[in-house]
Design a protein around this motif. Structure first.
Motif, PDB file in Angstrom:
ATOM      1  N   LEU A   1     -23.882 108.885 -51.400  1.00  0.00           N
ATOM      2  CA  LEU A   1     -23.719 107.523 -50.886  1.00  0.00           C
ATOM      3  C   LEU A   1     -24.742 106.572 -51.494  1.00  0.00           C
ATOM      4  O   LEU A   1     -24.413 105.440 -51.865  1.00  0.00           O
ATOM      5  CB  LEU A   1     -23.829 107.524 -49.358  1.00  0.00           C
ATOM      6  CG  LEU A   1     -22.698 108.246 -48.620  1.00  0.00           C
ATOM      7  CD1 LEU A   1     -22.990 108.315 -47.125  1.00  0.00           C
ATOM      8  CD2 LEU A   1     -21.362 107.540 -48.858  1.00  0.00           C
ATOM      9  N   VAL A   2     -25.981 107.033 -51.622  1.00  0.00           N
ATOM     10  CA  VAL A   2     -27.019 106.192 -52.231  1.00  0.00           C
ATOM     11  C   VAL A   2     -26.673 105.895 -53.690  1.00  0.00           C
ATOM     12  O   VAL A   2     -26.805 104.754 -54.157  1.00  0.00           O
ATOM     13  CB  VAL A   2     -28.398 106.877 -52.131  1.00  0.00           C
ATOM     14  CG1 VAL A   2     -29.431 106.157 -52.986  1.00  0.00           C
ATOM     15  CG2 VAL A   2     -28.865 106.918 -50.677  1.00  0.00           C
ATOM     16  N   SER A   3     -26.201 106.912 -54.411  1.00  0.00           N
ATOM     17  CA  SER A   3     -25.843 106.723 -55.820  1.00  0.00           C
ATOM     18  C   SER A   3     -24.690 105.738 -55.973  1.00  0.00           C
ATOM     19  O   SER A   3     -24.726 104.844 -56.827  1.00  0.00           O
ATOM     20  CB  SER A   3     -25.467 108.064 -56.452  1.00  0.00           C
ATOM     21  OG  SER A   3     -26.580 108.921 -56.545  1.00  0.00           O
ATOM     22  N   VAL A   4     -23.669 105.894 -55.143  1.00  0.00           N
ATOM     23  CA  VAL A   4     -22.487 105.034 -55.262  1.00  0.00           C
ATOM     24  C   VAL A   4     -22.836 103.600 -54.873  1.00  0.00           C
ATOM     25  O   VAL A   4     -22.344 102.641 -55.486  1.00  0.00           O
ATOM     26  CB  VAL A   4     -21.335 105.583 -54.404  1.00  0.00           C
ATOM     27  CG1 VAL A   4     -20.140 104.655 -54.457  1.00  0.00           C
ATOM     28  CG2 VAL A   4     -20.926 106.961 -54.892  1.00  0.00           C
ATOM     29  N   LEU A   5     -23.666 103.414 -53.857  1.00  0.00           N
ATOM     30  CA  LEU A   5     -24.097 102.061 -53.495  1.00  0.00           C
ATOM     31  C   LEU A   5     -24.882 101.424 -54.640  1.00  0.00           C
ATOM     32  O   LEU A   5     -24.776 100.213 -54.880  1.00  0.00           O
ATOM     33  CB  LEU A   5     -24.952 102.103 -52.227  1.00  0.00           C
ATOM     34  CG  LEU A   5     -24.183 102.331 -50.920  1.00  0.00           C
ATOM     35  CD1 LEU A   5     -25.142 102.615 -49.771  1.00  0.00           C
ATOM     36  CD2 LEU A   5     -23.314 101.117 -50.584  1.00  0.00           C
ATOM     37  N   SER A   6     -25.643 102.232 -55.353  1.00  0.00           N
ATOM     38  CA  SER A   6     -26.361 101.725 -56.527  1.00  0.00           C
ATOM     39  C   SER A   6     -25.375 101.260 -57.597  1.00  0.00           C
ATOM     40  O   SER A   6     -25.578 100.216 -58.227  1.00  0.00           O
ATOM     41  CB  SER A   6     -27.274 102.820 -57.085  1.00  0.00           C
ATOM     42  OG  SER A   6     -27.858 102.420 -58.299  1.00  0.00           O
ATOM     43  N   ALA A   7     -24.306 102.021 -57.801  1.00  0.00           N
ATOM     44  CA  ALA A   7     -23.285 101.623 -58.774  1.00  0.00           C
ATOM     45  C   ALA A   7     -22.623 100.308 -58.355  1.00  0.00           C
ATOM     46  O   ALA A   7     -22.395  99.421 -59.184  1.00  0.00           O
ATOM     47  CB  ALA A   7     -22.235 102.723 -58.902  1.00  0.00           C
ATOM     48  N   CYS A   8     -22.330 100.177 -57.070  1.00  0.00           N
ATOM     49  CA  CYS A   8     -21.741  98.928 -56.560  1.00  0.00           C
ATOM     50  C   CYS A   8     -22.678  97.750 -56.800  1.00  0.00           C
ATOM     51  O   CYS A   8     -22.234  96.651 -57.150  1.00  0.00           O
ATOM     52  CB  CYS A   8     -21.445  99.051 -55.060  1.00  0.00           C
ATOM     53  SG  CYS A   8     -20.147 100.234 -54.650  1.00  0.00           S
ATOM     54  N   ALA A   9     -23.971  97.976 -56.605  1.00  0.00           N
ATOM     55  CA  ALA A   9     -24.959  96.911 -56.810  1.00  0.00           C
ATOM     56  C   ALA A   9     -24.983  96.471 -58.267  1.00  0.00           C
ATOM     57  O   ALA A   9     -25.030  95.274 -58.566  1.00  0.00           O
ATOM     58  CB  ALA A   9     -26.339  97.393 -56.370  1.00  0.00           C
ATOM     59  N   HIS A  10     -24.945  97.435 -59.198  1.00  0.00           N
ATOM     60  CA  HIS A  10     -24.992  97.096 -60.613  1.00  0.00           C
ATOM     61  C   HIS A  10     -23.725  96.370 -61.069  1.00  0.00           C
ATOM     62  O   HIS A  10     -23.773  95.506 -61.946  1.00  0.00           O
ATOM     63  CB  HIS A  10     -25.184  98.356 -61.457  1.00  0.00           C
ATOM     64  CG  HIS A  10     -26.599  98.830 -61.500  1.00  0.00           C
ATOM     65  ND1 HIS A  10     -27.094  99.772 -60.615  1.00  0.00           N
ATOM     66  CD2 HIS A  10     -27.641  98.502 -62.303  1.00  0.00           C
ATOM     67  CE1 HIS A  10     -28.369 100.003 -60.883  1.00  0.00           C
ATOM     68  NE2 HIS A  10     -28.726  99.249 -61.900  1.00  0.00           N
ATOM     69  N   LEU A  11     -22.598  96.735 -60.476  1.00  0.00           N
ATOM     70  CA  LEU A  11     -21.321  96.141 -60.878  1.00  0.00           C
ATOM     71  C   LEU A  11     -20.983  94.874 -60.098  1.00  0.00           C
ATOM     72  O   LEU A  11     -20.073  94.142 -60.473  1.00  0.00           O
ATOM     73  CB  LEU A  11     -20.177  97.145 -60.673  1.00  0.00           C
ATOM     74  CG  LEU A  11     -20.159  98.367 -61.587  1.00  0.00           C
ATOM     75  CD1 LEU A  11     -19.107  99.357 -61.117  1.00  0.00           C
ATOM     76  CD2 LEU A  11     -19.883  97.951 -63.028  1.00  0.00           C
ATOM     77  N   GLY A  12     -21.705  94.637 -58.994  1.00  0.00           N
ATOM     78  CA  GLY A  12     -21.326  93.537 -58.116  1.00  0.00           C
ATOM     79  C   GLY A  12     -20.045  93.829 -57.367  1.00  0.00           C
ATOM     80  O   GLY A  12     -19.303  92.919 -56.983  1.00  0.00           O
TER      81      GLY A  12
END
Length: 528
Positions: A240-251
């Motif tokens: 979950l932490v990793s995927v939220l990081s991906a969402c943050a980078h992609l907006g």
């Protein structure tokens, strides 16, 4: 007496406090039970669980006869999980003189070799003994060898061990995936991942983290969505932490919101890592109000949580709020680190709080014992430059203990252009020429800003004849729930071009006004 042994054993098995362990230990000594294998083993495990390895080793050393193999294994394993892994290797050497090692012994010793980082030769010797003693068919020993070789970047050796293993489990395959990721072979890791007979949450976590480590954020989200189809696997905290990081980078706000909803719906424990990831995601997706809500609802805040909130507020130009949160953090007794102070200094810069920023910069080493790094000097230069104190900014650059990078020079030159200080700009360029770092681009931009196009043409033509291995700029934008990726010089999607043109119009109006505008007004102006 046998009833007492059983009772003490069960007390140790059920996670007693350290005080209770010492009381049980006292009973074992008083009742002369120090030669009971299971009881002594449980006592060593209990002390090791609390990190009391000196006490565990004392119990081991007081064993009345030569300790059996499994007691050696317990102590070797305990040390292999700590910073004192060399003690595992020392114990193993002693054991070879006094007892017969088994498959567990080699598993724990090879794991210690992986963590000691200077024991590759020792690990290779262990592999030789493993083959001689016939433990090379053991899955756990094989897994330890695969992991060890990847730690030392011995990809060929790791793959050879993997290929020769008669049996493999999920840990074996996951170790290979992780090793490929560590070696920078993300496509090979993907191929291995696809071939895996079974996957658990650790396997998915390694693959998703691998994508993110290689900035393949869309692939990380795709992998996460594939995982959700598997009914046998549920996302863990790392995923979950990793995927939220991906969402943050992609907006990718929509995907981030869905994950937040999933966390709430499944009542997933909201650790500080989860809260920090949510705050960071909302802040980078432009929803600072949502980030504040998550922060305010977080009961246990650690340094990362506070830092994420401060950086988010700074990112949105809310410098005063960021400093208020920073003060609250200090009141809570939490000491800032390098990253926290970068966020705070940025907040001062974006909100024009020059005095506060200089004070915090000067307090870094004196109050918190943190030596300013190049990032902090960059923030200071930006702070002074925005305030028009260009000479002070130039002086700060010259007094740096490290070599200034292109980011700092660009910030100073940008300020020179804004304030029309040609003289200082020329002095800056002279310094850039001496260092030779990024000088052509900076010179070209400076001459362009002053309308000196002949000089621009001359510099850029000279650059064509030099090799340029620079990575092209990459941007992401979300349109109708789909994230588009494009590189510099790509032909833009018509909708992206429309947004870009409208963005330029809005930015022109902002620059004419000369002041920052709130994010909400900016969004309404842009109308997207």
């Amino acid at each position: 007496m046998s009833q007492l042994k059983i009772r003490l054993y069960h007390l140790l098995k059920h996670g007693p406090s350290l005080k209770q362990i010492k009381q049980i230990h006292a009973q074992i000594i008083v009742r002369s039970l120090g030669g009971t294998n299971n009881l002594v083993g449980a006592l060593i495990r209990s002390y090791s669980a609390y990190g009391k390895l000196k006490s565990a080793r004392k119990v081991f050393s007081k064993y009345p006869t030569l300790p059996p193999t499994f007691l050696w294994n317990l102590l070797i394993q305990a040390y292999s999980k700590t910073a004192f892994t060399e003690q595992s290797l020392h114990l193993f050497k002693q054991m070879l003189l006094l007892a017969v090692p088994d498959d567990y012994t080699f598993t724990f010793t090879i794991t210690a070799c992986s963590r000691h980082r200077t024991s590759l030769g020792y690990g290779q010797n262990c592999q030789t003994m493993v083959i001689k003693l016939g433990f090379d068919s053991d899955v756990c020993v094989g897994n330890a060898l695969v992991s060890m070789y990847f730690v030392y970047s011995k990809t060929v050796s790791a793959r050879k061990v993997f290929d020769e293993m008669p049996q493999r489990d999920t840990i074996t395959w996951t170790s290979l995936v992780k090793g490929c990721v560590m070696s920078g072979k993300i496509l090979e890791a993907e191929q291995v991942f696809v071939k895996m007979p079974e996957r658990n949450e650790v396997s998915w976590a390694v693959m998703i983290a691998g994508y993110i480590g290689h900035k393949m954020y869309n692939d990380a989200l795709r992998c996460f969505n594939d995982m959700l189809v598997d009914d046998n696997v549920k996302p863990n905290e790392a995923i979950l932490v990793s995927v939220l990081s991906a969402c943050a980078h992609l907006g990718q706000l929509n995907q981030g919101k869905w994950i937040h909803f999933y966390i709430d719906k499944t009542r997933f424990p909201k650790s500080s890592n989860i809260s920090t990831a949510l705050i960071d995601m909302y802040a980078k997706c432009g929803k600072i109000d949502y980030a504040k809500q998550v922060f305010n609802k977080t009961e246990k805040r650690d340094l990362l949580t506070w830092t994420s909130m401060i950086s988010g507020l700074s990112m949105h130009g809310l410098g005063e709020e960021a400093l208020k949160v920073f003060d609250e953090m200090l009141v809570e007794g939490i000491k800032p680190d390098n990253i926290t102070l970068v966020g705070v200094l940025n907040a001062c810069s974006h909100s024009g709080q020059v005095k506060e920023g200089i004070l915090i910069f000067n307090d870094m080493e004196r109050v918190w014992g943190i030596s300013p790094k190049i990032e902090h000097f960059g923030c200071l230069v930006d702070l002074l430059s925005r305030a028009g104190r260009l000479e002070d900014a130039f002086k700060a650059v010259k007094t740096m203990q490290m070599e200034p990078d292109d980011v700092i020079w660009r910030a100073l030159l940008s300020a020179c252009r804004i304030h029309g200080n040609v003289g200082l700009a020329e002095r800056v360029i002279e310094h850039v020429k001496k260092t030779g770092g990024g000088g052509r681009l900076l010179l070209s931009n400076l001459h362009a800003s002053f309308g000196q196009w002949d000089n621009v043409r001359r510099i850029r033509e000279s650059k064509i004849h030099k090799e340029d291995d620079s990575t092209p700029g990459c941007s992401y934008i979300e349109i109708d729930g789909v994230v588009h990726e494009f590189l510099a010089a790509d032909k833009l999607h018509p909708r992206i071009m429309e947004i870009s043109l409208k963005l330029n119009e809005v930015m022109k109006r902002i620059s004419l006004d000369g002041d920052c505008i709130p994010a909400r007004k900016f969004n309404s102006e842009l109308s997207i």
